[in-house]
Design a protein around this motif. Structure first.
Motif: not given
Ligand code: ADP
Ligand code: 5GP
Length: 220
Positions: A41, A57, A77, A85, A87, A104, A106
């Motif tokens: 990310s 990151y 996001w 943050y 992707t 992912l 997240i």
């Protein structure tokens, strides 16, 4: 030409409260399962000690992040606590099309956006065994001040209330057991008949061509 067994790779969203162990679990799965990668990310938060740019990151400043939003470069996001943050689409699509499964890691806002955009993705919610255990993990990680930990704990209860919007729930009490359960989910999803490229069965001589229907590619 040798055909691939599956049309595309999986997109596996692993979400759950901050500190529940998502990144620990994802890292454990990467070393156990082949054909799996982790989406890196972008974030506007500063690196923690030991974190590497492009590995943990992509560390961006806010202007760089906002430029990426403007260019529609994120699949999702969100503002998580005090930072942004997101992707990036690119790596997720590349993995998906190469029959590589992509994880992912997240937050719940990002998971919701992907639920709306990518119907075929797999959604796993990770819970702690208790809020007290979550507090202990956040304290042990030693990356956030006490008031930030309290904020994350409050937010955790709200996130847990939405567990039913995910396909699977994994309780991360024992790390080895939780890793096994997550891996079992990925293995089962890989074997779903709906994900199979039926031309592969023909190529293997297991199915005669006239019985094959090739559904159009959906999703991304
Ligand atoms: P997240 O990515 O969800 O924010 P982390 O993976 O950073 O969480 O984990 C938070 C802390 O909890 C880390 O110190 C990690 O080592 C620890 N942890 C993860 N899973 C477990 C577990 N099953 N039991 C005890 N501690 C754990
Ligand atoms: P941390 O700052 O502790 O690494 O991450 C804080 C939270 O942000 C975690 O819950 C993590 O899952 C989430 N997160 C990390 N990357 C992304 C991302 O690309 N999008 C979204 N929506 N959340 C992310």
């Amino acid at each position: 030409m040798t055909l691939r067994r599956r049309k595309t790779g999986l997109i596996v969203v692993v979400s759950g409260p901050s500190g529940v162990g998502k990144s620990t679990l994802c890292r454990a799965m990467l070393s156990d399962l082949e054909g799996l990668t982790l989406s890196v990310s972008c974030t506007t938060r500063k690196p923690r000690p030991g974190e590497r740019d492009g590995v943990d990151y992509y560390f961006l400043d806010e202007a760089q992040f906002r430029d990426m939003i403007a260019r529609d470069e994120f699949i999702e996001w969100a503002q998580v606590y005090d930072h942004l943050y997101g992707t990036p689409w690119k790596a997720v699509i590349q993995a998906h099309e190469a029959e590589t499964d992509v994880l992912l890691d997240i937050d719940a806002q990002g998971a919701r956006q992907i639920m709306a955009r990518v119907k075929e993705a797999v959604f796993v919610f990770v819970t702690p065994p208790s809020l007290e255990a979550l507090r202990t993990r956040l304290v042990a990680r030693a990356s956030d001040p006490p008031e930030e930990i309290e904020r994350r704990l409050q937010h955790a209860s709200e996130e847990i209330a939405n567990f039913h919007t995910y396909h699977y729930l994994v309780r991360n009490e024992d790390l080895v057991q939780a890793t096994k359960e997550l891996e079992a989910i990925i293995i089962a999803e890989r074997l779903k008949t709906s994900r199979l490229d039926k031309r592969w069965l023909v190529e293997q001589g297991l199915l005669v061509k006239t019985t094959v229907s090739c559904p159009s590619r959906s999703g991304l």
